[in-house]
Design an enzyme around this catalytic site. Sequence first.
Site, mmCIF file in Angstrom:
data_model
loop_
_atom_site.group_PDB
_atom_site.id
_atom_site.type_symbol
_atom_site.label_atom_id
_atom_site.label_comp_id
_atom_site.label_asym_id
_atom_site.label_seq_id
_atom_site.Cartn_x
_atom_site.Cartn_y
_atom_site.Cartn_z
ATOM 1 N N SER A 251 0.807 -1.222 0.000
ATOM 2 C CA SER A 251 0.000 0.000 0.000
ATOM 3 C C SER A 251 0.836 1.266 0.000
ATOM 4 C CB SER A 251 -0.954 -0.002 1.202
ATOM 5 O OG SER A 251 -1.880 -1.052 1.099
ATOM 6 N N HIS A 311 -0.032 4.476 4.351
ATOM 7 C CA HIS A 311 -0.682 5.131 3.212
ATOM 8 C C HIS A 311 -0.249 6.594 3.121
ATOM 9 C CE1 HIS A 311 -4.320 2.129 3.117
ATOM 10 N NE2 HIS A 311 -3.142 1.535 3.101
#
Length: 369
Positions: A251, A311
């Site tokens: 991610s 993220h």
Amino acid sequence: MPGQGETTVSVPLTPTRSDLYWRRIFNKYDRDADGKISYAELKEIIESREYEHDLPDNVVEKIMVLADKDNSGHLDFNEFVEMMHNPDFKAVFGHFVARYVHSIVPHRGPVDTTVVSTHSKSIFNYSDGTYEEEYSCWPPAICMILISLVEIVMFCYDAAHGSTTAVGPLAKIFIYNPNRRHEAWRFITYMFVHVGVVHLLVNLLVQLFLGVPLEMVHRWWRVSLVYLAGVAAGSLATSLTDPRVHLAGASGGVYALIAAHIATIIMNWAEMEFAIIQLLVFLLLAAVDIGTAVYDRYWGVGVTNIGYVAHLAGAIAGLLVGIGVLRNLEKRKWEKRLWLAAVITYCSLMLAGILANIFWVNHFPATQL
């Protein structure tokens, strides 16, 4: 005054948009930039891998016969433009040129031009062109594909050994484990480890749909730098904010690719046809992720295993590194200052993160082998 038998060539002081269209096409096929297109050049271009779909083979001879007015064996720019505007040539060449123009010519406002006029020709110096026309399938964009294949193979290997939740034999070697921070490769290789099929598929889809288009314009090594920068930033930031968390998944790299698209939109705003729409789409994705994180933090039920810090850190790294390494088709003064600020900021943050992970020993749990 022109002598008897000479013709006067009228060149507008300011080129029309149509002139720029034809000049862009003409310059593409004028491979040696000598101001003329020879039969040999056309034939070479047609047979090359890059331009194999531009013109059919049987068109070359017809172009020379019909358009070479002075039988010189090549087309100068004026002959080329006259051919484009001659209705008798449309059946031979117009369909292919119209398709080509539609695919590469910018649909935004006119570009800056400088015109130098002589008795027989005009020389146009214009910007590097639109972002869209930089897309190329050669060399092939395979970096994100190869990374995705490695992730799939590792997931399948662990699944064959009875685990799809990041506790298989390969996952134990490559996952980021705060108790094994001295094994530095884990700060990068955790991107190959995924928790469940859904986790894997989502990352694969996003990195392929976003990474491959970036590679087609910016080339594999630039996109690789952006992707790996996001992965490294994600693990460094997570280890500092959640020092007991084991980290798995790509991610950080995926969000770096998302932010890299924002970076390339910023740096190539004037060269992109739908820049504002693309920027809004990526900002919407970021807003949804941030909103989800806030909801899970304050109103969510149960424990979430999503690494939002990874993220965020990956997105910041992707934005900064994207500004630093991705191609900028037309450099402006403010963009050069932005580039310098992005490089300094990224290097400073990464250095601080690395040093903190090395020397802030009391922040982490005792090492458990």
